[in-house]
Design a protein around this motif. Sequence first.
Motif, PDB file in Angstrom:
ATOM      1  N   UNK A 115       0.875  -1.181   0.000  1.00 55.68           N
ATOM      2  CA  UNK A 115       0.000   0.000   0.000  1.00 55.68           C
ATOM      3  C   UNK A 115       0.903   1.219   0.000  1.00 55.68           C
ATOM      4  N   UNK A 116       0.806   2.011  -1.076  1.00 52.70           N
ATOM      5  CA  UNK A 116       1.683   3.162  -1.271  1.00 52.70           C
ATOM      6  C   UNK A 116       0.925   4.441  -0.948  1.00 52.70           C
ATOM      7  N   UNK A 117       1.334   5.116   0.123  1.00 58.42           N
ATOM      8  CA  UNK A 117       0.652   6.353   0.495  1.00 58.42           C
ATOM      9  C   UNK A 117       1.100   7.500  -0.402  1.00 58.42           C
ATOM     10  N   UNK A 118       0.170   8.380  -0.664  1.00 63.68           N
ATOM     11  CA  UNK A 118       0.474   9.579  -1.455  1.00 63.68           C
ATOM     12  C   UNK A 118       1.288  10.543  -0.600  1.00 63.68           C
ATOM     13  N   UNK A 119       2.323  11.123  -1.178  1.00 61.25           N
ATOM     14  CA  UNK A 119       3.125  12.112  -0.476  1.00 61.25           C
ATOM     15  C   UNK A 119       2.307  13.334  -0.101  1.00 61.25           C
ATOM     16  N   UNK A 120       2.768  14.049   0.910  1.00 61.38           N
ATOM     17  CA  UNK A 120       2.018  15.182   1.449  1.00 61.38           C
ATOM     18  C   UNK A 120       1.680  16.225   0.400  1.00 61.38           C
TER      19      UNK A 120
END
Lengths: 342, 342, 342, 342
Positions: C206-211
């Motif tokens: 699961x790849x979180x979106x950068x801020x």
Amino acid sequence: MLVVMRHDSTPAEVEAVCERITSLGLTARPMPGGERVAVGVLGNHGPVDPARFHGMPGVAEAIPVSAPYKQVSREWRHDQTLIRLDNGVTIGGPEVVVMGGPCAVESEDQLMRTAERVREAGGTVLRGGAFKPRTSPYAFQGLGLEGLKLLAKARERTGLAVITEAIDEESARMVADHADIVQLGARNMQNYALLKVVGTLGRPVMLKRGLSATISEWLLAAEYLLDAGLHDVMLCERGIRSFDAATRNVLDVGAIALARNLTHLPVVADPSHATGRRELVAPAARAAVAAGADAVIVETHPEPAKALSDGQQALLPDDFATMVRQLRAIAASIDRPLATLP
Amino acid sequence: MLVVMRHDSTPAEVEAVCERITSLGLTARPMPGGERVAVGVLGNHGPVDPARFHGMPGVAEAIPVSAPYKQVSREWRHDQTLIRLDNGVTIGGPEVVVMGGPCAVESEDQLMRTAERVREAGGTVLRGGAFKPRTSPYAFQGLGLEGLKLLAKARERTGLAVITEAIDEESARMVADHADIVQLGARNMQNYALLKVVGTLGRPVMLKRGLSATISEWLLAAEYLLDAGLHDVMLCERGIRSFDAATRNVLDVGAIALARNLTHLPVVADPSHATGRRELVAPAARAAVAAGADAVIVETHPEPAKALSDGQQALLPDDFATMVRQLRAIAASIDRPLATLP
Amino acid sequence: MLVVMRHDSTPAEVEAVCERITSLGLTARPMPGGERVAVGVLGNHGPVDPARFHGMPGVAEAIPVSAPYKQVSREWRHDQTLIRLDNGVTIGGPEVVVMGGPCAVESEDQLMRTAERVREAGGTVLRGGAFKPRTSPYAFQGLGLEGLKLLAKARERTGLAVITEAIDEESARMVADHADIVQLGARNMQNYALLKVVGTLGRPVMLKRGLSATISEWLLAAEYLLDAGLHDVMLCERGIRSFDAATRNVLDVGAIALARNLTHLPVVADPSHATGRRELVAPAARAAVAAGADAVIVETHPEPAKALSDGQQALLPDDFATMVRQLRAIAASIDRPLATLP
Amino acid sequence: MLVVMRHDSTPAEVEAVCERITSLGLTARPMPGGERVAVGVLGNHGPVDPARFHGMPGVAEAIPVSAPYKQVSREWRHDQTLIRLDNGVTIGGPEVVVMGGPCAVESEDQLMRTAERVREAGGTVLRGGAFKPRTSPYAFQGLGLEGLKLLAKARERTGLAVITEAIDEESARMVADHADIVQLGARNMQNYALLKVVGTLGRPVMLKRGLSATISEWLLAAEYLLDAGLHDVMLCERGIRSFDAATRNVLDVGAIALARNLTHLPVVADPSHATGRRELVAPAARAAVAAGADAVIVETHPEPAKALSDGQQALLPDDFATMVRQLRAIAASIDRPLATLP
């Protein structure tokens, strides 16, 4: 306009796009590519609305090609706009102009003391708000017409030109009667009703960039003024809003340099609102001139701790004078003198 | 206000801060801590300007403690504001209200067809711009008074209430005469001159959040309206500006939920401007209702590809109807019905 | 690629651009327009660097036409990616998946109590950080391998699948050994060295979106994983950074809906980090599911006031259960069931 | 920490907050004000987690008072950090340092030609990437160890010190072996695992600010390096992300000035990445020095149109030389010389 098709679009979908273009009285030019077809739109004399193509089957994107502004663009008019003020100072030419004064006009004594110090330091334009747009309805809203009269008196006494903000049609007419430059604030940059009025008053206007306005939107707002018949328009970069509240705003020095490339209008910088902290104002003012600003507008107050608004960003008169000396050296490094009173 | 001293500040510096506080007619309460002293400021009946302390020797920071707004705050008024429209619909109560219509009023035929479809789908308020604030001076600027008359006619025919935008004092008076709700746009959120006028007209107002306005600034803008005497004010979250142009704006669903906690004013969401892309409008509208919005305002047009403005974000009438059905189910999941015409 | 010439460019300048294109082994297609010439670049099999044309005389802009990603794009692969976990739950299909658990694994007691409550409420995946990337070096950094073992134990006891974060190559290998899903955090979204390693481990990611990552950058980061050979990749929208600190971040519901259109990868939402305030988490979770999220990941803690990290955004177990009930109804409104354990 | 109570909080609620404070081993100091009570938290030796108080009945806000960083803070260490390189150049002292070179090391010929021109122009440090973190997996990723060897060779030949980027633990060890300064990129600013490793290598580090990192987060990332034992740390402002894609990023000159006030670490500016457009690089470099930057790092390439990465922002060697001349004059205006090779 370029209409980019999906890579799996069908010939019929491309054809439908071409027909839509033709039905708008324009010319379609399909460009088959390695991966996908794009269709050029030719023959338009202004921007075409991308909405005409969004959502059509097979369309991936519609990309505008023309810049949306024209009269402000250096591409269409090569001559730099020079704004000649009555006190002999020109904005937009080789000379860098220093504007200074309090955030708000508070009293005759405060204004005259400040104006004298601005002139002594080497400033040539006096700033000071008579009509104050304030975030809170409970904050000091300015002296109004009385403030304008004090500014006119200070001009008479010092030879400084005067710039002050208008916030609606009524105040704009008063400002145009009493001041040399009408300032339009960041929060009014897209107040188009006001732009249309101010564009007809014949006074030079300084248009501040909105807190989160793109450079393109800023130039389009200026286009409203030119379209209303005004030529003496200058832009003012006053800091944009960022994610970090450590400084009030972020002075966009790249936008200063880019705006000077894109447009023939002079570009002013406001390091006071851009930083919101006294100790950062002089560094930001130096940065603005180094980046090519045609003028800076800086807040100074004889007693910042007693200022009725924005005292935390006002320079003491001595620090203002030091800043002007530094600006003179920086301007010289790019072969520009500071403007002086005759 | 809390004045935080540097860890290496001297007792004399702390003393000077206390004296400054006392000289403002307030009470100083020093709090020596493990690492540093902080000085509480007591006795103020409104915000104290941090500028009073910035730059004093030994001061690290001045932190405001009071919220700057009051009349809009749920902390000061617990009762929810209910806005009752003439067609029997109430905004701000348990019922979720659906507003729909074209971006701009373009013609009688276009407006009547749209209004009928909005009513059939379950909408209770008709939107449609007669005065259009446009980024470019060359874009369609609206039908003006003629548009208002068409809206009034559509109201008569359908029973829908009418909301439409005012862009200056003159248009505000006309809108207040012809419509049920005066809309103030994002670009005018901090047009304080206009807020002061509109706050006296007696018509309910929907105040859109500025493109990069903080929630606090938005509430302070609403405070201008209440301070001018108006009670029937609703807020509208319409998407904030971000770093990514892939969607036009970002619908701030957290702000919808937070605003409902902070204020007693109803909160509306505008998923059309928040996304700017037709295929994202229904998901965003569902999200807004799920997050607690009291109403949504959604653009729909019988022929989006021919719309004179913002066609790329207008729903087809059938898709609008599908969206309303979904919104009804989502509202039910948090125990709210959709408002209906009597 | 489309190279847009200035309106005053000369035929020789257009010719030079065409020659540059040809020298790159590509095909130039000039399109003379009403105001200016644009030159299409054909024959490329990937993005062409706009730098090849910037700064050439007469060039106004070079506009990329191809999307920079490919393997993640729905344009190139129509089938939705389905991620089947060992406990029988599938992410990316019609069912909406609820993941829950503490921010950090703190102790066996804390984790087991939380896991039981997550399962009872209807969750199917357990979250909990063993390796914690913290803004401050002085903050709790996680239990490491011991935490992973506790997570595996909780999985055994409850049947929940386990997701937990990896922060470097070493932890990634350990996580891949102990958990069902490897989480990559927002601050590591563009840690390409780590992406290349994790893409070879064979575990779903699961790849979180950068801020402040654009949707395009987020998809390109996922492209790194697919390019390294991994297929089971899901994206996670966890709130983007805005100008307003009133909420920790802004949940970008439009991005959830848009990502689902652009890519075949499942899209998860993290309302806890997106809002950072307990009272906003359930509204944001509802909004995410309403906008089309395939899963939500939500922090819950039996005693938030004692949590070692991010306690202010953890739901109490009872509130978590209420939220799951609401999510079930909202999912149903768009014809989706919640996933359940077999 | 200051816990601000709602104006309608009850004495029992205030009492509960005081008890919570006491239970954490800290001291509570209630401050009854005109409108509301605030409770000071004393006795803490580091930040207290606001989550301890959020959500307690009657609590409006918990406001941190202490800055979260310490070792990097000028408040705790007054002496400026001076970083002395082997070639005799010092960063952080009165002299302003010019670093220049290509974005990426591409070949021996390219690097040597560029290095010679950098030295001739007056630069003292050579930049050049051997490990390139690229947004797309399909873009040129750098020459790796071979690039480092070329850099070392260029150092030997020219006397320039060398700075180059590390992207993971392995490359960091190689960079520390071959270069004078380890560069950590914006996308790795919060890669804490990497910070912990690099902080032990003993080589000076230049830490770039993340694309949307607050100044506080940037200083906290540097705190990781100091906490791992490294003293020779410099910060690099390389432009922050804004809402306007007209320039690649926005050079935050206010952050340069503020960081120099907050910390004793030298502050470098990267005008190339900050603007992303060749014609804006020199204005931005001048602005950075005018704002007080201790060094600038600027991309230059003998043939930008053939550069393998970021060619659109590389200066031609002649323009680089002109820029250095301007920087010398600007530095002089604030009484700083440019550093020179012995």
